[in-house]
Design a protein around this motif. Structure first.
Motif, PDB file in Angstrom:
ATOM      1  N   ALA A   1       5.080  -4.297   8.206  1.00 55.18           N
ATOM      2  CA  ALA A   1       4.998  -4.094   6.755  1.00 55.18           C
ATOM      3  C   ALA A   1       4.256  -5.236   6.077  1.00 55.18           C
ATOM      4  CB  ALA A   1       6.397  -3.931   6.166  1.00 55.18           C
ATOM      5  N   GLU A   2       4.272  -6.445   6.659  1.00 57.54           N
ATOM      6  CA  GLU A   2       3.624  -7.612   6.048  1.00 57.54           C
ATOM      7  C   GLU A   2       2.172  -7.773   6.468  1.00 57.54           C
ATOM      8  OE1 GLU A   2       5.159  -9.157   3.659  1.00 57.54           O
ATOM      9  OE2 GLU A   2       6.828  -7.780   4.002  1.00 57.54           O
ATOM     10  N   PHE A   3       1.676  -6.913   7.376  1.00 57.21           N
ATOM     11  CA  PHE A   3       0.277  -6.986   7.780  1.00 57.21           C
ATOM     12  C   PHE A   3      -0.600  -6.501   6.639  1.00 57.21           C
ATOM     13  CE2 PHE A   3       0.688  -6.691  12.693  1.00 57.21           C
ATOM     14  CZ  PHE A   3       1.733  -7.610  12.658  1.00 57.21           C
ATOM     15  N   ARG A   4      -1.717  -7.190   6.396  1.00 56.75           N
ATOM     16  CA  ARG A   4      -2.638  -6.768   5.353  1.00 56.75           C
ATOM     17  C   ARG A   4      -3.499  -5.602   5.862  1.00 56.75           C
ATOM     18  NH1 ARG A   4      -2.191  -8.996   0.895  1.00 56.75           N
ATOM     19  NH2 ARG A   4      -1.173 -11.029   0.651  1.00 56.75           N
ATOM     20  N   MET A   5      -3.830  -4.708   4.946  1.00 59.18           N
ATOM     21  CA  MET A   5      -4.506  -3.477   5.331  1.00 59.18           C
ATOM     22  C   MET A   5      -5.862  -3.734   5.983  1.00 59.18           C
ATOM     23  SD  MET A   5      -2.445  -1.044   4.754  1.00 59.18           S
ATOM     24  CE  MET A   5      -3.561   0.328   5.034  1.00 59.18           C
ATOM     25  N   ASP A   6      -6.569  -4.788   5.542  1.00 59.13           N
ATOM     26  CA  ASP A   6      -7.879  -5.063   6.133  1.00 59.13           C
ATOM     27  C   ASP A   6      -7.774  -5.719   7.503  1.00 59.13           C
ATOM     28  OD1 ASP A   6      -6.878  -7.437   5.247  1.00 59.13           O
ATOM     29  OD2 ASP A   6      -8.690  -8.092   4.189  1.00 59.13           O
TER      30      ASP A   6
ATOM     31  N   ILE B   1       9.916   5.755   5.835  1.00 57.35           N
ATOM     32  CA  ILE B   1       9.127   4.570   5.510  1.00 57.35           C
ATOM     33  C   ILE B   1      10.045   3.408   5.151  1.00 57.35           C
ATOM     34  CG2 ILE B   1       7.548   3.588   3.790  1.00 57.35           C
ATOM     35  CD1 ILE B   1       6.097   6.262   3.771  1.00 57.35           C
ATOM     36  N   ASP B   2      11.036   3.670   4.305  1.00 60.37           N
ATOM     37  CA  ASP B   2      11.951   2.602   3.871  1.00 60.37           C
ATOM     38  C   ASP B   2      12.760   2.052   5.033  1.00 60.37           C
ATOM     39  OD1 ASP B   2      11.063   2.883   1.279  1.00 60.37           O
ATOM     40  OD2 ASP B   2      12.671   4.251   0.688  1.00 60.37           O
ATOM     41  N   ARG B   3      13.246   2.954   5.918  1.00 57.62           N
ATOM     42  CA  ARG B   3      14.143   2.524   6.990  1.00 57.62           C
ATOM     43  C   ARG B   3      13.411   1.897   8.173  1.00 57.62           C
ATOM     44  NH1 ARG B   3      16.023   6.180   9.716  1.00 57.62           N
ATOM     45  NH2 ARG B   3      15.004   8.031   8.828  1.00 57.62           N
ATOM     46  N   LEU B   4      12.237   2.454   8.516  1.00 58.97           N
ATOM     47  CA  LEU B   4      11.592   2.066   9.765  1.00 58.97           C
ATOM     48  C   LEU B   4      10.343   1.210   9.582  1.00 58.97           C
ATOM     49  CD1 LEU B   4      11.936   5.504  11.597  1.00 58.97           C
ATOM     50  CD2 LEU B   4      13.444   3.525  11.760  1.00 58.97           C
ATOM     51  N   VAL B   5       9.574   1.469   8.527  1.00 58.64           N
ATOM     52  CA  VAL B   5       8.317   0.734   8.334  1.00 58.64           C
ATOM     53  C   VAL B   5       8.558  -0.563   7.568  1.00 58.64           C
ATOM     54  CG1 VAL B   5       5.964   0.809   7.442  1.00 58.64           C
ATOM     55  CG2 VAL B   5       7.013   2.890   8.365  1.00 58.64           C
TER      56      VAL B   5
ATOM     57  N   PHE C   1       0.823  -1.207   0.000  1.00 61.21           N
ATOM     58  CA  PHE C   1       0.000   0.000   0.000  1.00 61.21           C
ATOM     59  C   PHE C   1       0.862   1.263   0.000  1.00 61.21           C
ATOM     60  CE2 PHE C   1      -2.085   3.339   2.550  1.00 61.21           C
ATOM     61  CZ  PHE C   1      -3.158   3.614   1.712  1.00 61.21           C
ATOM     62  N   LEU C   2       1.985   1.235   0.748  1.00 61.77           N
ATOM     63  CA  LEU C   2       2.832   2.414   0.877  1.00 61.77           C
ATOM     64  C   LEU C   2       3.783   2.613  -0.302  1.00 61.77           C
ATOM     65  CD1 LEU C   2       3.839   2.237   4.660  1.00 61.77           C
ATOM     66  CD2 LEU C   2       2.199   3.808   3.611  1.00 61.77           C
ATOM     67  N   ARG C   3       3.847   1.634  -1.210  1.00 62.18           N
ATOM     68  CA  ARG C   3       4.835   1.678  -2.287  1.00 62.18           C
ATOM     69  C   ARG C   3       4.806   2.973  -3.089  1.00 62.18           C
ATOM     70  NH1 ARG C   3       4.472  -3.194  -6.292  1.00 62.18           N
ATOM     71  NH2 ARG C   3       4.951  -4.311  -4.349  1.00 62.18           N
ATOM     72  N   PRO C   4       3.644   3.512  -3.485  1.00 57.36           N
ATOM     73  CA  PRO C   4       3.669   4.733  -4.319  1.00 57.36           C
ATOM     74  C   PRO C   4       3.776   6.034  -3.529  1.00 57.36           C
ATOM     75  CG  PRO C   4       1.420   3.989  -4.077  1.00 57.36           C
ATOM     76  CD  PRO C   4       2.271   2.971  -3.364  1.00 57.36           C
TER      77      PRO C   4
END
Length: 420
Positions: A131-136, A121-125, A87-90
């Motif tokens: 990061a592997e948790f699904r948004m729902d 985001i890249d370093r900490l999240v 989700f955070l990729r863009p």
């Protein structure tokens, strides 16, 4: 007319004795951005003919595979929620949907801040299990656990708050666009800073750093520069004036950097965007008006609507990023310790703390000092109606009582800065 973009791409490679078709699925295919697949991690094995080249049937196989993969991803996009990393990729990239919308609305967004948020985001999240948790499935409790893990690892309070803020910004944009349905940051608050009280500068140190014109060299680049050589190349009068206004008005640098020349009127200055009570006008000391005059004389862009603090060649408003390096250079040039006599750390925000401390120690009314530096929550000014304009005028006259005291703090007639 440009070329039509393809829904998928593929190419052949031989890697460590294996024959591989690499492929990527593009958003042009109709697959949601967060589910598109990258060539770096997406591949299937290829078959070769007698000459060592991929068979025609093998190339047809990768084409069919990609078409079927697009169908699978599109069919499963409604039922399969993306992970937080997907989700955070863009977000906070040059094509960030949130920043694109902000800019299209005519608002501004600092590219430096964008890069910093992407870095967090890249370093900490993305390096954390969240990061592997699904948004729902993501919950406010997961965000709270993430904050706790960062604190245990020694991450600073401000960095944690900015990182969670970046996640919240992306989620709010996702809700706005209908990409996600739930907000897992509901009820998640910023961590209160547990920093110790800021250190202060002595009156003698204040006079040295703001002596004029000798003090200008403390804020400029020279052969003995102590900061990063990659810092923004701005005239010394700019950081000097910014620091002087931080001390002489007690205002935050973010509000000072938003000043336009139309906000400066002789011995008065108007901060139109402040943290607490909106716009406020206060009188300023003679040294501050002199520094602003010197700054105006040295700049090309001095129209009423032009920023006071800007790049001289482009007129683009400066951000705060250049100032900490200049502040560090000033401290090193004067050989000032980073901690004061009581062991408290001295930062650029110590300028405001120093003003408040020395005014009150000198006998000034604490309530008046609080009004002057913008901490006037208890004055009831917002509740005034017909007498509001008369009250504001009386307030400005009352605040002028403090100007002689600030002038004394800045008086540097007896201080001589020797050139090294």
């Amino acid at each position: 007319m440009g070329r039509a973009r393809k829904p998928f791409k593929y190419y052949f490679r031989q890697v460590k004795g294996k024959n591989i078709w690499y492929y990527s699925i593009s958003p042009v295919s109709g697959v949601p951005f967060e589910l598109c697949e990258d060539r770096k991690s997406s591949h299937i094995e290829a078959e070769l003919d007698g000459s060592g080249k991929p068979k025609r049937s093998s190339e047809q196989k990768i084409v069919r595979f990609c078409l079927n993969r697009i169908r699978e991803l599109k069919d499963g996009s409604e039922s399969q929620s993306p992970t937080l990393a997907e989700f955070l990729r863009p977000y906070f990239t040059p094509e960030c949907p949130h920043i694109t919308r902000v800019l299209s609305d005519g608002r501004r967004y600092s590219d430096t801040f964008r890069k910093d948020q992407r870095s967090r985001i890249d370093r900490l999240v993305l390096t954390h299990r969240i990061a592997e948790f699904r948004m729902d499935e993501l919950t406010p409790g997961d965000i709270e656990d993430f904050k706790k893990d960062l604190r245990r690892s020694g991450t600073g309070t401000r960095t944690i708050n900015l990182t969670v803020g970046a996640i919240r910004t992306a989620i709010n944009e996702g809700l706005h666009r209908g990409d996600i349905k739930n907000d897992p940051t509901v009820g998640v608050h910023s961590i209160k800073s547990d920093e110790e009280e800021r250190g202060i500068f002595s009156i003698e140190e204040i006079r040295k750093m703001f002596s004029f014109p000798g003090g200008l060299r403390l804020w400029g680049y020279d052969t003995g520069y102590h900061g990063s050589p990659s810092g923004e190349k701005v005239l010394p009068i700019i950081p000097y004036t910014l620091a002087l206004l931080m001390f002489a008005t007690g205002e935050r640098p973010s509000a000072i950097l938003r000043l336009n020349w139309e906000d400066v009127d002789s011995d008065m200055i108007t901060f139109r965007v402040t943290k607490a009570a909106g716009a406020r006008s206060i009188p300023i000391v003679t040294m501050a008006t002199k520094a602003l005059r010197e700054l105006s004389d040295s700049m090309l862009h001095v129209a009423p609507a032009d920023p006071v603090f800007c790049h001289d060649d482009t007129g683009q408003r400066l951000t705060y990023a250049f100032f900490p390096k200049r502040f560090a250079h000033m401290m090193a040039t004067l050989d000032l310790p980073t901690n004061d006599a009581d062991g408290r750390k001295r930062t650029p925000y110590s300028l405001k703390s120093s003003l408040i401390t020395h005014l009150i120690d000198g006998g000034a009314d604490p309530i008046l000092v609080r009004e002057y530096v913008g901490h006037s929550h208890g004055t009831g000014e917002k509740r005034l109606t017909k007498v509001q304009s008369r009250y504001k005028k009386a307030q400005r006259e009352r605040l002028k009582i403090l100007l002689p005291d600030i002038e004394v703090l800045l008086s540097a007639e007896s201080v001589v800065i020797t050139e090294s």
